[in-house]
Design an enzyme around this catalytic site. Sequence first.
Site, PDB file in Angstrom:
ATOM      1  CB  CYS A   1       8.833  -1.744   3.380  1.00 27.81           C
ATOM      2  SG  CYS A   1       7.840  -1.943   4.846  1.00 27.81           S
TER       3      CYS A   1
ATOM      4  NE  ARG B   1       9.003   0.049  -2.334  1.00 25.82           N
ATOM      5  CZ  ARG B   1       8.708  -0.781  -3.324  1.00 25.82           C
ATOM      6  NH1 ARG B   1       8.785  -0.362  -4.560  1.00 25.82           N
ATOM      7  NH2 ARG B   1       8.353  -2.014  -3.080  1.00 25.82           N
TER       8      ARG B   1
ATOM      9  CD1 TRP C   1       2.212   2.073   4.272  1.00 24.43           C
ATOM     10  CD2 TRP C   1       1.902  -0.135   4.480  1.00 24.43           C
ATOM     11  NE1 TRP C   1       0.865   1.833   4.204  1.00 24.43           N
ATOM     12  CE2 TRP C   1       0.635   0.486   4.331  1.00 24.43           C
ATOM     13  CE3 TRP C   1       1.946  -1.506   4.623  1.00 24.43           C
ATOM     14  CZ2 TRP C   1      -0.546  -0.229   4.313  1.00 24.43           C
ATOM     15  CZ3 TRP C   1       0.754  -2.220   4.608  1.00 24.43           C
ATOM     16  CH2 TRP C   1      -0.475  -1.583   4.453  1.00 24.43           C
TER      17      TRP C   1
ATOM     18  CG  ASN D   1       9.261  -4.573   0.667  1.00 25.76           C
ATOM     19  OD1 ASN D   1       8.201  -4.360   1.250  1.00 25.76           O
ATOM     20  ND2 ASN D   1       9.380  -4.501  -0.653  1.00 25.76           N
ATOM     21  N   GLY D   2       8.174  -6.931   3.083  1.00 27.02           N
ATOM     22  CA  GLY D   2       7.334  -8.119   2.902  1.00 27.02           C
ATOM     23  C   GLY D   2       6.708  -8.542   4.214  1.00 27.02           C
TER      24      GLY D   2
ATOM     25  CD  GLU E   1      -8.926   6.493 -10.149  1.00 31.17           C
ATOM     26  OE1 GLU E   1      -9.158   5.415  -9.592  1.00 31.17           O
ATOM     27  OE2 GLU E   1      -7.849   7.108  -9.993  1.00 31.17           O
TER      28      GLU E   1
ATOM     29  CE  LYS F   1      -6.582   8.699  -7.215  1.00 30.05           C
ATOM     30  NZ  LYS F   1      -6.028   7.620  -8.020  1.00 30.05           N
TER      31      LYS F   1
ATOM     32  CD  GLU G   1      -5.870   6.853  -3.538  1.00 22.87           C
ATOM     33  OE1 GLU G   1      -4.937   6.056  -3.514  1.00 22.87           O
ATOM     34  OE2 GLU G   1      -6.218   7.433  -4.592  1.00 22.87           O
TER      35      GLU G   1
ATOM     36  CG  HIS H   1     -32.650   0.775  -7.205  1.00 27.14           C
ATOM     37  ND1 HIS H   1     -33.921   0.280  -7.382  1.00 27.14           N
ATOM     38  CD2 HIS H   1     -32.200   1.114  -8.435  1.00 27.14           C
ATOM     39  CE1 HIS H   1     -34.215   0.292  -8.680  1.00 27.14           C
ATOM     40  NE2 HIS H   1     -33.186   0.803  -9.342  1.00 27.14           N
TER      41      HIS H   1
ATOM     42  CE  LYS I   1       2.736   5.339  -7.526  1.00 25.84           C
ATOM     43  NZ  LYS I   1       1.324   5.711  -7.638  1.00 25.84           N
TER      44      LYS I   1
END
Length: 608
Positions: A2, A28, A75, A99-100, A481, A485, A488, A504, A603
């Site tokens: 947010c 964000r 968000w 925001n929160g 990583e 990527k 996402e 295994h 983000k």
Amino acid sequence: MCGIVGYIGKKHRAQSVLLDGLRRLEYRGYDSAGIAFHDEKKVISCRAQGKVAKLEQKVLKTEKEGVVGIAHTRWATHGKPSVRNAHPHRAGKIHLVHNGIIENYSLLKKELEKKGHVFTSDTDTEVIAHLIEQENKKYDFEHAVIRAAAKLQGAYGIVVMHADEPQKLIALRESSPLVLGIGKEAFILASDASAIVSYTKRVVYIDDGEMVVLTPHEYHVENMERIKQNKSEEILQWDEKQAQKEGYAHFMLKEIHDQPHSIADAMRGRIDVAHGTVKLGGLASVSDRLRDIKRVIFVSCGTSYNAGLVGEYMFEEFSGIPTEVEYASEFRYRTPIVDENTAVIAISQSGETADTLAAVREAKSQGALTLGIVNAVGSTIARETDAGIYNHAGPEIGVASTKAFTSQLVILALFAVLLGRQRSLSLVRGKEILAELAKIPKQVEAILTQEKAIKKLAKKYAKYENFFYLGRKYNYPIAIEGALKIKEISYVHAESYPMGELKHGPIALIDKQFPSVVLAPKDSVYDKTLSGIEEIKARSGKVLVVTTEGAKEVKRHADDVIILPQTIEMLTPLLAVIPLQVFSYYVGVSRGLDVDQPRNLAKSVTVE
Ligand code: F6R
């Protein structure tokens, strides 16, 4: 997570400043957006589901401007993305963006409903607006905001506007970032500096438990006991150009190409090759404590966690200090056993990740030395850790982290050498590492010249729905990583394993439709990795190999190969991750996806 913006000024430009701020904060969160501004007669409010561009069309139709206003890009946490859940939320004359997360919102909502308040959204945020409205029946605006905040549990950065007080804007912070920009004839509040930097570089960071009260002429900051706080102004060291696409199709691609520079910037002025030593100014105040460190714990999330995994290999090999890596979200809820000889190192691009911040606070409360490897200057983690090192990667706007990750790896290598040289790392080895590190920017540049070839491979592999990403030792974290990527950016299922684990169990999944991306540089585990590749080929699995110059054997087994320049083993992650970033980017583009703003992501994750 947010984005919030607030504006108050002498000029009627609230609408344009707020929309500009939202565009810059859109990374964000981007499922809905809204704005409310006062044109000195009344409050005009617009909300839209989807991206800021949609809101903009609505707002422009109003043909109004204001002297004060608030705005938000969302968000979703509580309630689906929709117009009714978009901010600003309103209760009577109170308009508010948040925001929160408010943890006790359902209890508060019930109490307010009993008092006659009617709710129109599914959000936790709306409760704050109603609480302020309730308190405002007896107390003035500022007092009402403080009294409402005292009832809230959770995290909040809020900006509030009152329909009867167009000369005032109030903001408050608890565990959620808030920055005040001081312009010539205006003040801008935002959840991060990227919404402010094009108007002013003079900023004041608001701390937890502080309220800022703004008029077009002045501002002051108070704590919850209403005692005025002396705040110091800081100057943002940002170049606005860094936050622009500069001709690239996406921020992600631009940031991938920034890396020769951002990697060089992360080591600039910090290495002394001739003496095999490293100078990290941000750690000077704790250099004595660093000599006594017996244990290191990295705490971080996502891509920053993956950097910590590389750091674990580097620290153990070169400093000899036992090192662990913890998801910050888990560390905070375990009973972590740390003492004053433990360094808890938070790795965070944004410096605002709620879980990482909480882990730092937990470690600090137990007496550990807390350190930060942070990109965003002045962010909460940077300010709350005992000492730290900045990445100097510049703003990272693409939601998927790229250049921040490689700058984290540079800093981890420098840090490993620093600790190693304080202990038993020889001058010769120290010199060798730093000399190789200095070559990395040019080597990354060379890898990026293969972009067209990698794009072709991405097109070829874009049809697959499942991937393995495999590596060993230093490159196992790079497999993780790489898989993160592609998940996402391309919404492709990708699993990462250490190559040795494949046999295994996971190997059962291999068939013609399940390709593997294997990291096989010519290093100490090269032969072992080759055996793993043969096992995949024996089961008709396709293999795309990332290897280094001179690795002839691997080419015989691979379906496709990407070649990296040769470096020392500890630094191969810095090179190996580059083609994986480019590959994920082009798989996403081939699938027609919005790589800068992937679905469901945001983000800077400032909620738990
Ligand atoms: C992935 C990504 C996230 C972040 C994570 C931690 O591309 O960007 O996984 O790495 O949310 O964020 P910071 O580093 O800001 O603490």
